[in-house]
Design an enzyme around this catalytic site. Structure first.
Site, PDB file in Angstrom:
ATOM      1  N   GLY A  62      38.377  29.074  44.205  1.00  0.00           N
ATOM      2  CA  GLY A  62      38.840  28.375  43.019  1.00  0.00           C
ATOM      3  C   GLY A  62      38.318  28.893  41.689  1.00  0.00           C
ATOM      4  N   ASP A  63      37.228  29.686  41.724  1.00  0.00           N
ATOM      5  CA  ASP A  63      36.678  30.251  40.487  1.00  0.00           C
ATOM      6  C   ASP A  63      36.141  31.650  40.799  1.00  0.00           C
ATOM      7  OD1 ASP A  63      35.891  30.516  37.862  1.00  0.00           O
ATOM      8  OD2 ASP A  63      34.132  29.221  38.032  1.00  0.00           O
ATOM      9  N   ALA A  64      36.990  32.451  41.432  1.00  0.00           N
ATOM     10  CA  ALA A  64      36.557  33.722  42.016  1.00  0.00           C
ATOM     11  C   ALA A  64      36.561  34.869  41.013  1.00  0.00           C
ATOM     12  CB  ALA A  64      37.427  34.066  43.228  1.00  0.00           C
TER      13      ALA A  64
END
Length: 291
Positions: A189-191
């Site tokens: 989700g926040d890669a």
């Protein structure tokens, strides 16, 4: 955040006496009296540490990609295993790409669903993020990943109402702009590159998740956003592993990168303004031109 507050969190969640400390970004590394080290972090807001803990456990349950172990979390602090840093390598990048493909295919209950036990009101970095199951990806992406941040940016004066109309166009056309339907993926989700931690053990670890059920192309687009090292090796191994697993990426996935980068660019817009607003507008225009 003080060193003594971090030590107190370690006492609560690890149950041993903490020793020396040092700062590491927005966290504190704490040595343990019996040996080893942990990381203590204060959350960005309500539920942030609980969301991170649930996300790490969900992402780590299969072992596809290594993530730090969670010693404990409360409404304010989270205590994690310390993972010593290392250097990127081709071998680690390719292993990471294969593992990320497998992790995505573990799936999620729905688009927008939080990790098991995770709160619906979660966080991505310093920004609130809603994790709520939606009927399909287009509805989820429009309602929870584009529209709230555009509204916030307009309130801040970062977009005019005329500029914001391009995002309305994207949302209206999402069913057409998206790839062929596929099941929800288990996303970090926040890669972005800062959350791919190249470790001393020769592997690439995932840290600081904003985990939820989503489209796997979103994680891949985030990897491209700020220049992840050895990205070609990561993506090459990912594409091959996904194909070998019988779930190849849909044709044209690289053309949809701007569409999937809208979410992180809008988050950065509301947090930092400036050039991110221009980048978000450019990405929206590119997403509309991709079809």
């Amino acid at each position: 955040m003080t060193a003594e507050e971090a030590r107190a969190a370690v006492r609560r969640h690890v149950g041993v006496e903490p020793g020396r400390t040092y700062s590491l970004g927005g966290a504190v590394v704490v040595s343990l009296s019996g040996g080893g080290q942990v990381v203590a972090k204060r959350g960005a807001g309500v539920n942030a540490t609980l969301a991170e803990a649930a996300g790490l456990r969900w992402l780590g349950e299969s072992g596809d990609v290594p993530v730090p172990g969670v010693h404990g979390a409360d409404g304010e602090w989270i205590v994690l295993d310390f993972v010593a840093p290392g250097a990127p390598s081709v071998e680690a990048a390719e292993e990471f790409g294969r593992g990320l493909a497998a992790l995505h295919l573990r799936g999620a209950p729905a688009f927008g669903s939080p990790p098991p036990g995770g709160p619906a009101d979660a966080w991505i970095g310093l920004a609130p993020m809603r994790a709520e199951p939606r009927a399909d990806w287009a509805e989820f992406y429009a309602r929870d990943r584009i529209e709230p941040y555009v509204r916030d940016a307009v309130r801040q004066g970062l977009f005019t109402t005329g500029q914001a109309a391009v995002f309305d166009d994207v949302c209206a056309r999402l069913p057409e702009l998206a790839a062929a339907p596929e099941p929800p993926a288990r996303l970090h989700g926040d890669a972005w590159s800062g959350n791919v931690h190249w470790a001393a053990d020769g592997r690439a670890w995932l840290i600081d998740p904003a985990a939820h059920g989503g489209h796997r192309e979103t994680d891949l687009a985030m990897l491209r956003l700020f220049g992840t090292p050895l990205l070609d090796h990561i993506l090459g191994a990912y594409v091959e592993a996904a194909r070998d697993a019988g779930s190849p990426l849909s044709d044209g996935w690289t053309d949809r990168v701007p569409l999937h980068q809208l979410f992180p660019l809008l988050v950065h817009t509301v947090l930092f303004g400036g050039g991110y607003a221009r980048q978000a507008l450019t990405a929206a225009d590119a997403a509309l031109r991709a079809r």
